[in-house]
Design an enzyme around this catalytic site. Structure first.
Site, mmCIF file in Angstrom:
data_model
loop_
_atom_site.group_PDB
_atom_site.id
_atom_site.type_symbol
_atom_site.label_atom_id
_atom_site.label_comp_id
_atom_site.label_asym_id
_atom_site.label_seq_id
_atom_site.Cartn_x
_atom_site.Cartn_y
_atom_site.Cartn_z
ATOM 1 N N GLU A 1 12.264 -16.871 -4.937
ATOM 2 C CA GLU A 1 12.048 -16.094 -3.715
ATOM 3 C C GLU A 1 10.557 -15.881 -3.501
ATOM 4 O O GLU A 1 9.777 -15.888 -4.444
ATOM 5 C CB GLU A 1 12.772 -14.745 -3.824
ATOM 6 C CG GLU A 1 14.282 -14.909 -3.972
ATOM 7 C CD GLU A 1 15.016 -13.610 -4.256
ATOM 8 O OE1 GLU A 1 16.140 -13.464 -3.751
ATOM 9 O OE2 GLU A 1 14.483 -12.765 -4.997
ATOM 10 N N HIS B 1 8.650 -15.066 -6.936
ATOM 11 C CA HIS B 1 9.325 -14.723 -8.192
ATOM 12 C C HIS B 1 10.676 -15.409 -8.284
ATOM 13 O O HIS B 1 11.140 -16.013 -7.323
ATOM 14 C CB HIS B 1 9.505 -13.201 -8.291
ATOM 15 C CG HIS B 1 10.515 -12.649 -7.327
ATOM 16 N ND1 HIS B 1 10.226 -12.380 -6.009
ATOM 17 C CD2 HIS B 1 11.828 -12.348 -7.488
ATOM 18 C CE1 HIS B 1 11.306 -11.920 -5.399
ATOM 19 N NE2 HIS B 1 12.306 -11.894 -6.271
ATOM 20 N N HIS C 1 20.581 -10.510 -12.371
ATOM 21 C CA HIS C 1 20.210 -9.622 -11.268
ATOM 22 C C HIS C 1 21.460 -9.019 -10.595
ATOM 23 O O HIS C 1 21.472 -7.848 -10.246
ATOM 24 C CB HIS C 1 19.379 -10.411 -10.262
ATOM 25 C CG HIS C 1 18.689 -9.579 -9.220
ATOM 26 N ND1 HIS C 1 18.324 -8.257 -9.404
ATOM 27 C CD2 HIS C 1 18.277 -9.889 -7.956
ATOM 28 C CE1 HIS C 1 17.733 -7.800 -8.319
ATOM 29 N NE2 HIS C 1 17.697 -8.761 -7.422
ATOM 30 N N TRP D 1 9.430 -5.261 -1.501
ATOM 31 C CA TRP D 1 10.745 -4.833 -1.029
ATOM 32 C C TRP D 1 10.785 -3.302 -0.986
ATOM 33 O O TRP D 1 10.373 -2.666 -1.967
ATOM 34 C CB TRP D 1 11.828 -5.371 -1.965
ATOM 35 C CG TRP D 1 13.199 -5.240 -1.408
ATOM 36 C CD1 TRP D 1 14.101 -4.252 -1.673
ATOM 37 C CD2 TRP D 1 13.839 -6.129 -0.490
ATOM 38 N NE1 TRP D 1 15.261 -4.469 -0.965
ATOM 39 C CE2 TRP D 1 15.127 -5.610 -0.229
ATOM 40 C CE3 TRP D 1 13.432 -7.313 0.148
ATOM 41 C CZ2 TRP D 1 16.024 -6.226 0.641
ATOM 42 C CZ3 TRP D 1 14.330 -7.932 1.016
ATOM 43 C CH2 TRP D 1 15.607 -7.395 1.251
ATOM 44 N N HIS E 1 10.272 -8.253 -9.172
ATOM 45 C CA HIS E 1 10.515 -9.084 -7.985
ATOM 46 C C HIS E 1 9.328 -9.038 -7.036
ATOM 47 O O HIS E 1 9.471 -9.017 -5.817
ATOM 48 C CB HIS E 1 11.820 -8.650 -7.315
ATOM 49 C CG HIS E 1 12.998 -8.743 -8.246
ATOM 50 N ND1 HIS E 1 13.923 -9.763 -8.181
ATOM 51 C CD2 HIS E 1 13.354 -7.965 -9.307
ATOM 52 C CE1 HIS E 1 14.820 -9.592 -9.156
ATOM 53 N NE2 HIS E 1 14.494 -8.513 -9.855
ATOM 54 N N ASP F 1 14.890 -14.988 -9.473
ATOM 55 C CA ASP F 1 16.037 -14.138 -9.813
ATOM 56 C C ASP F 1 16.903 -14.900 -10.811
ATOM 57 O O ASP F 1 17.242 -16.070 -10.589
ATOM 58 C CB ASP F 1 16.922 -13.870 -8.590
ATOM 59 C CG ASP F 1 16.343 -12.834 -7.637
ATOM 60 O OD1 ASP F 1 15.231 -12.337 -7.878
ATOM 61 O OD2 ASP F 1 17.038 -12.546 -6.649
ATOM 62 N N HIS G 1 23.466 -12.794 -2.818
ATOM 63 C CA HIS G 1 23.022 -12.911 -4.215
ATOM 64 C C HIS G 1 24.206 -13.223 -5.141
ATOM 65 O O HIS G 1 24.118 -14.089 -6.007
ATOM 66 C CB HIS G 1 22.359 -11.614 -4.690
ATOM 67 C CG HIS G 1 20.901 -11.509 -4.361
ATOM 68 N ND1 HIS G 1 20.435 -10.927 -3.214
ATOM 69 C CD2 HIS G 1 19.797 -11.897 -5.054
ATOM 70 C CE1 HIS G 1 19.110 -10.961 -3.206
ATOM 71 N NE2 HIS G 1 18.691 -11.544 -4.305
HETATM 72 ZN ZN LIG Z 1 14.411 -11.150 -6.456
#
Ligand SMILES: [Zn+2]
Length: 213
Positions: free
Chosen positions: A170, A48, A54, A14, A44, A50, A158
């Site tokens: 994810e 992975h 988060h 990301w 992340h 969340d 989210h």
């Molecule tokens: Zn994430």
């Protein structure tokens, strides 16, 4: 089937997250008694999970993950929309409370064929996130690095999912997986007090589902 993506130094991450770094700190080729590596990873990285923490200030961290959220029957649902998961498309799938759902989108294989970050990946729209929250599904998995879009309502998506107590997986590569029921095993690292962690995720196709599917 292993649906985790390989972790390596050149992999996509990301934008703004730490780049993964795998280094040999001891090397037998250099006369050391063993090989030993150091992994430097954002929480992340690649495939992975969340945790609520988060996006929810006092939310549960990943070490409080209930194992039934990530081990058990799951539905792989094919998403036709090339832009985002929308409530209208979800409405066709009779989602029920407690279900673990993994969305297979056009991201698999497109986004995983390159080590560059793909900005226009298929994401869960904030409206679809609200829909999933109302349906009280247990777990949601997606086949790129975020449930939310890149600069397109990612925080709202989210918050809607994590605020409803839905656990998120994810970065799945669902290229080889057929839609339908499977057995899911997803085991993230047990790092204490963190909001996310890399996970190994495997699926086994099932002949019969649980309930309607
Ligand atoms: Zn994430």
């Amino acid at each position: 089937m292993d649906v985790s993506v390989p972790i390596h130094n050149a992999m996509a991450h990301w934008p703004g997250d730490p780049a993964p770094l795998i280094e040999r700190v001891l090397d037998m080729n250099q006369g050391k008694g063993c090989n030993l590596s150091r992994l430097t990873l954002g929480a992340h990285t690649g495939t992975h999970m969340d945790a609520p923490l988060h996006f929810i200030r006092d939310g549960a961290p990943l070490d409080r993950l209930p194992l039934d959220a990530v081990v058990g029957p799951a539905r792989v649902i094919a998403i036709e929309d090339r832009e985002s998961v929308k409530p209208q498309e979800l409405a066709r799938h009779a989602l029920r409370p407690g279900q673990r759902v993994l969305f297979k989108t056009a991201n698999s294989p497109r986004c995983w064929e390159t080590d560059q970050f793909v900005e226009d990946f298929v994401f869960i729209s904030p409206e679809a996130a609200e829909y999933l929250a109302k349906r009280r599904v247990r777990t949601v998995g997606v086949d790129y690095l975020s449930v939310g879009g890149f600069k397109r309502g990612g925080a709202e998506t989210h918050r809607a999912l994590l605020g409803a107590g839905i656990w998120l997986i994810e970065g799945l590569d669902l290229t080889e997986v057929k839609p339908g029921w499977c057995d899911l095993v997803c085991l993230p690292l047990k790092a204490v007090g963190v909001e996310g962690a890399p996970a190994r995720v495997i699926l086994r196709p099932r002949k019969r589902g649980i309930g309607r599917g």
